[in-house]
Design a protein around this motif. Sequence first.
Motif, PDB file in Angstrom:
ATOM      1  N   GLU A  19       0.822  -1.208   0.000  1.00  0.00           N
ATOM      2  CA  GLU A  19       0.000   0.000   0.000  1.00  0.00           C
ATOM      3  C   GLU A  19       0.858   1.261   0.000  1.00  0.00           C
ATOM      4  OE1 GLU A  19      -3.101   0.299  -0.364  1.00  0.00           O
ATOM      5  OE2 GLU A  19      -3.942  -1.681   0.010  1.00  0.00           O
ATOM      6  N   LEU A  20       2.033   1.185   0.598  1.00  0.00           N
ATOM      7  CA  LEU A  20       2.910   2.354   0.671  1.00  0.00           C
ATOM      8  C   LEU A  20       3.565   2.672  -0.666  1.00  0.00           C
ATOM      9  CD1 LEU A  20       4.638   1.627   4.115  1.00  0.00           C
ATOM     10  CD2 LEU A  20       2.872   3.339   3.633  1.00  0.00           C
ATOM     11  N   VAL A  21       3.741   1.640  -1.512  1.00  0.00           N
ATOM     12  CA  VAL A  21       4.391   1.839  -2.824  1.00  0.00           C
ATOM     13  C   VAL A  21       3.570   1.151  -3.909  1.00  0.00           C
ATOM     14  CG1 VAL A  21       6.757   2.273  -2.040  1.00  0.00           C
ATOM     15  CG2 VAL A  21       5.923  -0.070  -2.201  1.00  0.00           C
ATOM     16  N   ARG A  22       2.339   1.592  -4.088  1.00  0.00           N
ATOM     17  CA  ARG A  22       1.407   0.928  -5.001  1.00  0.00           C
ATOM     18  C   ARG A  22       1.828   1.035  -6.463  1.00  0.00           C
ATOM     19  NH1 ARG A  22      -3.486  -0.856  -3.017  1.00  0.00           N
ATOM     20  NH2 ARG A  22      -4.212  -1.019  -5.178  1.00  0.00           N
ATOM     21  N   SER A  23       2.682   1.995  -6.797  1.00  0.00           N
ATOM     22  CA  SER A  23       3.070   2.160  -8.201  1.00  0.00           C
ATOM     23  C   SER A  23       4.092   1.117  -8.650  1.00  0.00           C
ATOM     24  CB  SER A  23       3.638   3.560  -8.428  1.00  0.00           C
ATOM     25  OG  SER A  23       4.783   3.782  -7.623  1.00  0.00           O
ATOM     26  N   PHE A  24       4.591   0.311  -7.720  1.00  0.00           N
ATOM     27  CA  PHE A  24       5.564  -0.733  -8.051  1.00  0.00           C
ATOM     28  C   PHE A  24       4.874  -2.094  -8.063  1.00  0.00           C
ATOM     29  CE2 PHE A  24       8.083   2.766  -6.536  1.00  0.00           C
ATOM     30  CZ  PHE A  24       9.210   2.755  -7.347  1.00  0.00           C
ATOM     31  N   THR A  25       5.370  -2.994  -8.913  1.00  0.00           N
ATOM     32  CA  THR A  25       4.762  -4.311  -9.067  1.00  0.00           C
ATOM     33  C   THR A  25       5.134  -5.215  -7.895  1.00  0.00           C
ATOM     34  OG1 THR A  25       6.638  -5.261 -10.272  1.00  0.00           O
ATOM     35  CG2 THR A  25       4.972  -4.078 -11.569  1.00  0.00           C
ATOM     36  N   PRO A  26       4.332  -6.280  -7.665  1.00  0.00           N
ATOM     37  CA  PRO A  26       4.673  -7.232  -6.601  1.00  0.00           C
ATOM     38  C   PRO A  26       6.061  -7.844  -6.772  1.00  0.00           C
ATOM     39  CG  PRO A  26       2.405  -7.562  -7.309  1.00  0.00           C
ATOM     40  CD  PRO A  26       3.002  -6.552  -8.238  1.00  0.00           C
ATOM     41  N   LEU A  27       6.463  -8.125  -8.010  1.00  0.00           N
ATOM     42  CA  LEU A  27       7.797  -8.689  -8.233  1.00  0.00           C
ATOM     43  C   LEU A  27       8.876  -7.685  -7.842  1.00  0.00           C
ATOM     44  CD1 LEU A  27       9.574 -10.969  -9.247  1.00  0.00           C
ATOM     45  CD2 LEU A  27       9.367 -10.038 -11.564  1.00  0.00           C
ATOM     46  N   GLN A  28       8.674  -6.414  -8.165  1.00  0.00           N
ATOM     47  CA  GLN A  28       9.647  -5.396  -7.765  1.00  0.00           C
ATOM     48  C   GLN A  28       9.733  -5.271  -6.251  1.00  0.00           C
ATOM     49  OE1 GLN A  28       7.931  -2.162 -10.059  1.00  0.00           O
ATOM     50  NE2 GLN A  28       9.654  -2.183 -11.503  1.00  0.00           N
ATOM     51  N   LEU A  29       8.577  -5.362  -5.582  1.00  0.00           N
ATOM     52  CA  LEU A  29       8.575  -5.300  -4.117  1.00  0.00           C
ATOM     53  C   LEU A  29       9.357  -6.467  -3.523  1.00  0.00           C
ATOM     54  CD1 LEU A  29       4.841  -4.340  -3.455  1.00  0.00           C
ATOM     55  CD2 LEU A  29       6.839  -2.940  -2.956  1.00  0.00           C
ATOM     56  N   SER A  30       9.162  -7.648  -4.074  1.00  0.00           N
ATOM     57  CA  SER A  30       9.870  -8.820  -3.574  1.00  0.00           C
ATOM     58  C   SER A  30      11.369  -8.703  -3.811  1.00  0.00           C
ATOM     59  CB  SER A  30       9.324 -10.080  -4.266  1.00  0.00           C
ATOM     60  OG  SER A  30       9.962 -11.240  -3.792  1.00  0.00           O
ATOM     61  N   VAL A  31      11.753  -8.300  -5.028  1.00  0.00           N
ATOM     62  CA  VAL A  31      13.176  -8.162  -5.358  1.00  0.00           C
ATOM     63  C   VAL A  31      13.832  -7.099  -4.493  1.00  0.00           C
ATOM     64  CG1 VAL A  31      14.780  -7.426  -7.152  1.00  0.00           C
ATOM     65  CG2 VAL A  31      12.966  -9.055  -7.711  1.00  0.00           C
ATOM     66  N   GLY A  32      13.175  -5.967  -4.316  1.00  0.00           N
ATOM     67  CA  GLY A  32      13.748  -4.897  -3.502  1.00  0.00           C
ATOM     68  C   GLY A  32      13.942  -5.314  -2.059  1.00  0.00           C
ATOM     69  N   ARG A  33      12.921  -5.946  -1.492  1.00  0.00           N
ATOM     70  CA  ARG A  33      13.009  -6.384  -0.097  1.00  0.00           C
ATOM     71  C   ARG A  33      14.127  -7.383   0.107  1.00  0.00           C
ATOM     72  NH1 ARG A  33       8.314  -9.855   3.153  1.00  0.00           N
ATOM     73  NH2 ARG A  33       9.623 -10.456   4.930  1.00  0.00           N
ATOM     74  N   TYR A  34      14.228  -8.374  -0.773  1.00  0.00           N
ATOM     75  CA  TYR A  34      15.178  -9.454  -0.537  1.00  0.00           C
ATOM     76  C   TYR A  34      16.591  -9.138  -1.000  1.00  0.00           C
ATOM     77  CZ  TYR A  34      11.139 -11.988   1.016  1.00  0.00           C
ATOM     78  OH  TYR A  34      10.023 -12.360   1.714  1.00  0.00           O
ATOM     79  N   LEU A  35      16.752  -8.182  -1.888  1.00  0.00           N
ATOM     80  CA  LEU A  35      18.102  -7.678  -2.157  1.00  0.00           C
ATOM     81  C   LEU A  35      18.654  -7.006  -0.906  1.00  0.00           C
ATOM     82  CD1 LEU A  35      18.019  -6.145  -5.772  1.00  0.00           C
ATOM     83  CD2 LEU A  35      19.395  -8.085  -4.970  1.00  0.00           C
TER      84      LEU A  35
END
Length: 336
Positions: free
Chosen positions: A46-62
């Motif tokens: 919800e905080l970064v809705r303009s980014f895709t779920p895959l981008q959220l996962s990659v960003g978090r786990y990097l």
Amino acid sequence: MPLAPRGKIIVNVPSHNPDRSSQATLGILCGAGAGALWGLVFLAPELVRSFTPLQLSVGRYLAYGLIAAVLIAPRWSRVFCVIRLRDWSALFWLSLFGNTLYYVLVSSAVLAGGIALTSLVLGFMPVAVTIIGSRDKGAVPLRSLLPSLGLCAAGAVCIGWQALTMPSPSGQSVMGLVYALAALTCWTTYAVWNSRCLMRMHHLSAHDWTLLTGLVTGGQALVLLPVALLASSGSHSPSEWGRFAGVSAGVAVIASLFGNALWNRMCRLLPLTMTGQMILFETLFGVTYGVLWEQRAPRFLEMAAFALMIGSVLSCAAVHRRQSTHETLPVMDLAA
């Protein structure tokens, strides 16, 4: 009274083991802490809705992988000497099911169906984990857990009915339910496998296991990075990228590092049939955060599902407590 060889008798009496009691208490506290931290992951999409779920996962786990690499570097040689090939294999699949794929599905569920729906569906992991854990040696029999499982199933019906009847012309609520159920399957696999790995593994600490999981998950995120960038829809401003980096780093530290560390510690303190019940805390905090974020009161079916789930967990805990306070003492030789 149980049968015993002639001249001997088995006595069943209530007993209380202070060490076991304190161990269970510490395990529950670790599970509660992990749930409180993990509940925050439902807010990230919800905080970064303009980014895709895959981008959220990659960003978090990097971010998780980078932090884990820094923390494990001082004693890498010692850890590397004791880890085995089967451990690396387990780490790869656990990272995939419990982190990379799971978070893509969770983010998709949140964006399609909302925070409350996603967190409540994932709260029914105790059913699957309890059924699997009841097959372990010395576990509470499944028939004793049927009331608990029945309450949890009733809660699942409440959630499914709400998702199917909520007004949504595009069918997003239904897709949110599908994504959440897929995430539930992934995390059930992770919870059972991870708990069993930690129970049999004495050559690695729970903390090192958490950091190694971060390393492997970070490697998976690095492989997926080009795909995440190519799949990006539209451009983002520098401020949006800054917000994305901050959310990714925050979730990595709070949920992945500290949350996973508490969960892994708990896995070594509680039996598998109780481990699944601890996910209640993630649901509790996830629903609370979601309702606060959406600035609304809980819906009737949400409250009913949550009440049924609490009843399920309390019932399961009572069964385990009865088993732990009535143990079979060693055989006594009456002829001695």
